[in-house]
Design an enzyme around this catalytic site. Structure first.
Site, PDB file in Angstrom:
ATOM      1  N   GLU A 155      -3.735  -3.531  -2.397  1.00 51.85           N
ATOM      2  CA  GLU A 155      -4.097  -3.499  -0.978  1.00 51.85           C
ATOM      3  C   GLU A 155      -5.091  -2.369  -0.696  1.00 51.85           C
ATOM      4  OE1 GLU A 155      -3.550  -6.000   0.674  1.00 51.85           O
ATOM      5  OE2 GLU A 155      -1.994  -6.856  -0.613  1.00 51.85           O
TER       6      GLU A 155
ATOM      7  N   HIS B  37      -8.534  -3.662  -1.383  1.00 51.19           N
ATOM      8  CA  HIS B  37      -9.091  -4.355  -0.213  1.00 51.19           C
ATOM      9  C   HIS B  37      -9.531  -3.319   0.816  1.00 51.19           C
ATOM     10  CE1 HIS B  37      -8.156  -8.466  -1.277  1.00 51.19           C
ATOM     11  NE2 HIS B  37      -6.853  -8.275  -1.327  1.00 51.19           N
TER      12      HIS B  37
HETATM   13 ZN   LIG Z   1      -5.358  -9.534  -2.204  1.00 49.94          ZN
END
Ligand SMILES: [Zn+2]
Length: 676
Positions: free
Chosen positions: A465, A468
């Site tokens: 995460e 991202h």
């Molecule tokens: Zn992902």
């Protein structure tokens, strides 16, 4: 009346917002955004890139800010009131979205600019914005004759209904099935916790004994641990035959109708198949390229899969003298074999992964790769006391981003882990407006005696995460709709998945994987075991994933008018990938929600595609050093900062010097080991 959402704001003003502010703010912001669109259409000047494309991309900003605050809260800190508002405003927002797409005057202006695109001297990013905007209209039928437009609307409405029915049938099939066991022998093998859960489930439905259902938390442990083979078979067939009982919940007709309507829609818009239509806006570009990709991987993975299958069958024969390995034996014997080979216990690893240490670790990795520093700041407004807030700076001390981190579960927060943003990055009037990025996870909360200790899986989730997050934080594009993670579907997991690789590297683990009590570094033998167990049965897993990709392409990459029998067609699509004996009672397609209800049609391949990308990209770091600034600068410059502003294959080649190859994934997944 002061509504904090309708004032211009930089940081999301969480503490000032009351639930009753949302609806009027949405209504006002939609009206304002509509007025902005109307002004673009009514502009007496001839359409230009600036007065049409740029104006459109920068319109509705307040509405976008309100939406991101609201829908992020609805995921991370919701309540009945917010859910009710979501029900009310969602149709208004989709209606507004449709009104833009169907706005004839707006399309004519966009089209007029599009037709001059070669004479306009556009930057690559501007050219992308023009192309994507034009396609948004044309792919929704803006160029069609009136009667074809009508047919398209009708198809869209029918498809929406069919997808809904498909999903409702799968759900109803899942919910109606119960396997009630009253003899304790029948739950033999289940861990205590799973047994208790099954008992409680029975009680909650006024029954005695142990209740097993087709919901994953009930189904998966039973298939993994239950010793009774007949019951595993019964449950497996029930699971595999959802929507395949020739009754009113049957989905065979729905599958055929969905694929034929999708095909007709694609033809209307000028594409030979639905897959051609979908893949036009993907890194893979064409069905041929996807098929080549799937076939190439299959060729490499199949020998390993067959070897693993044989190994598993031998193990099962030796252990229980079964005649041949069936689908309902797979999870059960795999679990037993895995225990025998690795005996790797989460509890042994957790003390090395105290949450605070892992967070500092991922920050340190970001500093070494991208020169970023994270400064915790308590003055940033937040929606819950658990949320941590940071200001992010680069190595010249320029402000890069705000970063919100919300790590623990609580009522009102949905499960899982995700990255989101409260404000996009863009450049306007020469000013680079920096983004506000958030990571939301559900890790165990600390108690008065124990800190939050993560499983290894949670550690990789956090790095994923955060990857991202970096894509959002390091964004550096002009137009908000092309910024950060606004990229093609089969490209978006590269920045996230690549970060997971650092979790397996000694040089990175040394930065943070220290025992929370003794300070001792995680023993490298544990790390080796983690790596080995991560590739356990990777051949079989790969072939299974590929089989779903082939099935998806079989349904969407051809003219489906000749298909009469769903099961027969599916069996044919699975021909090259099947390892287990065929079962006539089950059918995958009738409950394949990813492609018939969700958005994965012609996109299932992208799971493996993303793995190829991240393995190939990380191999570059491995060659040159996992903290080599030259390589990470290239990754930042050509991938992370560019968002969707250029073709992803071009971006990737600029970073890597070549198109991605599957070799690094095969190597990492242990699929290159010699047969023997
Ligand atoms: Zn992902």
């Amino acid at each position: 009346m002061n509504n904090p959402l309708l004032e211009p704001f930089d940081q999301a003003p969480f503490s000032k917002i009351k639930n009753e502010d949302f609806k009027p703010a949405f209504l006002q912001a939609i009206e304002d955004a509509r007025a902005e669109i109307d002004a673009i259409v009514a502009n007496p000047e001839a359409p230009t890139f600036e007065n049409t494309l740029e104006a459109l991309d920068f319109s509705g900003q307040q509405l976008d800010r309100i939406s991101s605050v609201f829908f992020n809260l609805n995921s991370a800190e919701t309540n009945e009131e917010i859910q009710k508002i979501a029900q009310e405003v969602s149709p208004l927002l989709s209606e507004f979205g449709n009104d833009i797409i169907l706005n004839e005057g707006l399309f004519q202006r966009v089209k007029s600019v599009y037709e001059q695109k070669d004479e306009l001297n556009l930057t690559p990013e501007q050219a992308t914005l023009l192309e994507k905007t034009y396609k948004k209209f044309s792919r929704n039928g803006a160029n069609l004759k009136e009667e074809d437009k009508k047919r398209l609307r009708k198809i869209d409405a029918e498809l929406a209904k069919l997808k809904l029915t498909f999903g409702e049938n799968v759900l109803a099939e899942t919910n109606k099935y119960e396997l009630l066991l009253t003899n304790e022998q029948d739950v033999e093998g289940l861990p205590e916790g799973e047994k208790e859960a099954a008992e409680q489930l029975a009680q909650s439905r006024g029954k005695e004994g142990w209740l097993i259902t087709l919901d994953y938390p009930s189904y998966i442990p039973f298939m993994k641990y239950a010793k009774n083979r007949d019951l595993r078979k019964k449950l497996s067939i029930a699971f595999g035959s959802k929507g395949f009982h020739n009754d009113k919940l049957d989905n065979q007709e729905n599958v055929l109708k969905i694929v034929s309507l999708r095909h007709e829609r694609a033809n209307l818009l000028g594409y030979p198949t639905h897959a051609n239509f979908v893949l036009e806006e993907r890194m893979a570009e064409t069905p041929e390229k996807v098929m080549d990709f799937l076939n190439e991987l299959l060729e490499k993975a199949k020998p390993a899969a067959e070897r693993e299958f044989q190994e598993l069958e031998d193990f099962a024969k030796e252990l229980d003298q079964i005649d041949r390995l069936e689908k309902w034996d797979s999870a059960y014997y795999s679990e037993k074999l895995k225990q025998k080979l690795f005996n790797l216990d989460d509890e042994k690893l957790k003390p090395y992964f105290k949450l605070e240490n892992v967070i500092n670790g991922v920050f340190k990795v970001a500093e070494m790769l991208f020169g970023l520093t994270f400064k915790e700041v308590s003055t940033i407004d937040k929606y819950h006391a658990d949320v941590k807030t940071f200001e992010v700076y680069d190595d010249s001390n320029n402000f890069i981003s705000l970063f919100y981190a919300d790590f623990h579960p609580r009522p009102g927060k949905r499960g899982g882990a995700w990255m989101t943003s409260y404000k996009p990055q863009y450049i306007r009037n020469g000013k680079n407006s920096r983004p506000h990025i958030s990571n939301v996870c559900n890790f165990t909360k600390p108690t008065s005696t124990k800190p939050s200790l993560l499983t290894f899986n949670e550690v990789t989730t956090l790095f994923h995460e955060f990857g991202h997050g970096l894509h959002g934080m390091l964004a550096d594009t002009t137009y908000p709709s092309l910024s950060g993670t606004s990229v093609y579907w089969d490209f978006v997991e590269l920045p996230s998945q690549i970060m997971e690789n650092w979790c397996y590297e000694k040089e990175a683990l040394e930065l943070f994987a220290h025992h929370y009590q003794t300070g001792e570094l995680i023993p490298m033998e544990y790390v080796e075991k983690i790596k080995d167990s991560a590739t356990f049965q990777e051949g079989m897993a790969t072939v299974r994933q590929l089989s779903f990709g082939f099935l998806d392409m079989a349904w969407h990459g051809t003219d489906p008018s000749g298909i009469k029998n769903v099961k027969a067609y599916e069996t044919q699509a699975f021909e090259n990938t099947s390892l287990f004996p065929e079962t006539s009672e089950t059918c995958m397609s009738t409950s394949f929600s990813h492609i018939f209800q969700g958005g994965y049609s012609s996109g299932y391949y992208s799971y493996k595609w993303a793995e190829v990308l991240d393995a190939d990209a990380f191999a570059y770091f491995k060659e040159r050093g996992i903290f080599n600034r030259e390589i990470s600068d290239r990754f930042k410059e050509h991938v992370l900062s560019k968002g969707g502003s250029e073709n992803p294959m071009e971006l990737y080649k600029r970073f890597r010097g070549a198109e991605p190859k599957i070799d690094a994934l095969l190597e990492r997944a242990g699929l290159l080991k010699s047969t023997g």
